[in-house]
Design a protein around this motif. Sequence first.
Motif, mmCIF file in Angstrom:
data_model
loop_
_atom_site.group_PDB
_atom_site.id
_atom_site.type_symbol
_atom_site.label_atom_id
_atom_site.label_comp_id
_atom_site.label_asym_id
_atom_site.label_seq_id
_atom_site.Cartn_x
_atom_site.Cartn_y
_atom_site.Cartn_z
ATOM 1 N N SER A 157 0.853 -1.144 -0.011
ATOM 2 C CA SER A 157 0.146 -0.189 0.187
ATOM 3 C C SER A 157 0.879 1.296 -0.080
ATOM 4 C CB SER A 157 -0.909 0.115 1.335
ATOM 5 O OG SER A 157 -0.278 -0.150 2.263
ATOM 6 N N GLU A 164 -0.902 -12.075 4.474
ATOM 7 C CA GLU A 164 -0.879 -10.946 5.816
ATOM 8 C C GLU A 164 0.396 -10.308 5.670
ATOM 9 O OE1 GLU A 164 -2.917 -10.133 8.159
ATOM 10 O OE2 GLU A 164 -4.597 -10.909 6.875
ATOM 11 N N ARG A 176 2.188 -8.951 3.393
ATOM 12 C CA ARG A 176 2.080 -7.806 2.563
ATOM 13 C C ARG A 176 1.358 -6.994 3.205
ATOM 14 N NH1 ARG A 176 -0.721 -8.254 -3.287
ATOM 15 N NH2 ARG A 176 -2.643 -8.140 -2.083
ATOM 16 N N LYS A 177 0.479 -6.804 3.934
ATOM 17 C CA LYS A 177 -0.167 -5.876 4.837
ATOM 18 C C LYS A 177 0.951 -5.162 5.851
ATOM 19 C CE LYS A 177 -4.748 -8.038 4.714
ATOM 20 N NZ LYS A 177 -5.754 -8.612 5.155
ATOM 21 N N GLU A 178 1.779 -5.922 6.573
ATOM 22 C CA GLU A 178 2.819 -5.391 7.616
ATOM 23 C C GLU A 178 4.148 -6.086 7.284
ATOM 24 O OE1 GLU A 178 2.167 -2.997 9.450
ATOM 25 O OE2 GLU A 178 -0.036 -2.675 9.417
#
Length: 213
Positions: A158, A200, A202-204
């Motif tokens: 993101s 997951e 990729r999110k954090e």
Amino acid sequence: MSSNEKAVAEKLLQSNAIKLNPTQPFTWASGWKSPIYCDNRRVLSFPFIRDFVKSEMCNVIFQQFPDADLLAGVATAGIPWGAMAADQLKLPYIYVRPKPKEHGLGNQIEGYFEAGQKVVVIEDLISTGKSSLQVVDVIKAAGMEVMGMVSIFTYGFSVATQNFEKAGVPYVSLTNYGALIELAVEKGIVSPDQQEILMEWRKEPSTWTGMKS
């Protein structure tokens, strides 16, 4: 995922340009732990795979940026892909160094260009987008217009989306992390249970430490 994204992801797996190891993660230069390591330079050693990826890149440039005056490769990994695409599309080509040369003419941009030309930047991999957008700044400072960027692979962070939006630079990747993981599940490289944990990451990515074997 589109059929093209899947096809490119499959080629990256075939050439072993992408390695997946969720239980023994790789460590990036940033210190981040990652279940994936991407080295698209390996593709250059496989002529038929290389040709396929080059053709896909040219299709994207032709369709998305038909008014491009020249292509610009990002040193070092983007240089060969930009050169091959420029050759096939019969466009002028330049490449951009991370910093100016410390000898000779001190160039940071190599090749001939003119102010006002419309440029498409060629990159092999996008993570946060920071280094790629530094190249965009160099090109703009030289008086050229950056139409967008094309890469082979993106992790889909993101923060990268935000950075490119803030810079006003559209970018297109031939394939991406989501498409790759979906294909890896289809091929039995990772299990459906691992898929959720891999997504997951990729999110954090800065706090991810790996998954238990």
